[in-house]
Design an enzyme around this catalytic site. Sequence first.
Site, PDB file in Angstrom:
ATOM      1  N   TYR A   1      38.087  37.860  33.452  1.00  0.00           N
ATOM      2  CA  TYR A   1      36.716  37.369  33.561  1.00  0.00           C
ATOM      3  C   TYR A   1      36.035  37.255  32.203  1.00  0.00           C
ATOM      4  O   TYR A   1      34.956  36.684  32.093  1.00  0.00           O
ATOM      5  CB  TYR A   1      35.894  38.243  34.500  1.00  0.00           C
ATOM      6  CG  TYR A   1      36.124  37.946  35.976  1.00  0.00           C
ATOM      7  CD1 TYR A   1      37.214  37.203  36.423  1.00  0.00           C
ATOM      8  CD2 TYR A   1      35.239  38.407  36.927  1.00  0.00           C
ATOM      9  CE1 TYR A   1      37.411  36.933  37.758  1.00  0.00           C
ATOM     10  CE2 TYR A   1      35.423  38.138  38.280  1.00  0.00           C
ATOM     11  CZ  TYR A   1      36.512  37.400  38.687  1.00  0.00           C
ATOM     12  OH  TYR A   1      36.691  37.132  40.021  1.00  0.00           O
TER      13      TYR A   1
ATOM     14  N   VAL B   1      43.973  44.766  36.779  1.00  0.00           N
ATOM     15  CA  VAL B   1      43.821  46.010  37.539  1.00  0.00           C
ATOM     16  C   VAL B   1      43.805  45.738  39.045  1.00  0.00           C
ATOM     17  O   VAL B   1      44.308  46.547  39.834  1.00  0.00           O
ATOM     18  CB  VAL B   1      42.569  46.793  37.080  1.00  0.00           C
ATOM     19  CG1 VAL B   1      41.275  46.124  37.519  1.00  0.00           C
ATOM     20  CG2 VAL B   1      42.615  48.226  37.577  1.00  0.00           C
ATOM     21  N   ASP B   2      43.280  44.607  39.454  1.00  0.00           N
ATOM     22  CA  ASP B   2      43.243  44.235  40.871  1.00  0.00           C
ATOM     23  C   ASP B   2      44.662  44.165  41.434  1.00  0.00           C
ATOM     24  O   ASP B   2      44.969  44.760  42.471  1.00  0.00           O
ATOM     25  CB  ASP B   2      42.514  42.892  41.018  1.00  0.00           C
ATOM     26  CG  ASP B   2      42.198  42.509  42.457  1.00  0.00           C
ATOM     27  OD1 ASP B   2      42.307  43.361  43.353  1.00  0.00           O
ATOM     28  OD2 ASP B   2      41.826  41.341  42.676  1.00  0.00           O
TER      29      ASP B   2
END
EC number: 3.1.1.106
Length: 180
Positions: free
Chosen positions: A126, A34-35
């Site tokens: 993550y 998404v980043d």
Amino acid sequence: MKPQIDVIHGDITTMHVDVIVNAANPSLMGGGGVDGAIHRAAGPQLLEACKTVRQQQGECPPGHAVITLAGDLPAKAVIHAVGPIWHGGDRHEASILEEAYRNCLRLAADNGYKTMAFPAISTGVYGYPKAAAATIAVDTVYRYLSLKPMPEKVTFVCFDEETLHLYQRLLTQRGQELEI
């Protein structure tokens, strides 16, 4: 007043809300998931804004959040939140993730934003387990909105069906009426 919380399956970069949240990395320089999608959709202004923040404040540690302009996105601003990397749960990941959500809500309220959209922070590269992360997200947002008048509405934007169903179940358990 009951908090206004909703969930959709979609693309956070197309959301017409006051502020979207970016699941950022500490460098704030863009990345995967998404980043990367937010940085691509926002254009070069977002990267420049992030560089300015980095020069002024340094890296953004896990649990913290910063706000920038939104560039070419339909939102007015982007809040960049750094979630924890999952290490099995014994490195305070839950409290760091909760802090990230709380800091986003606080930044939105402090800047007068009424509507905001969250991705599932830390559940991509993550590695945070989706169900545990969704529970923290919903509980934190619900608690915050139960006590504060702003933001007025929060939307969780889910990238996949599995995450969507997790959020739908959790919000339904909280008594939220969902638009499906």
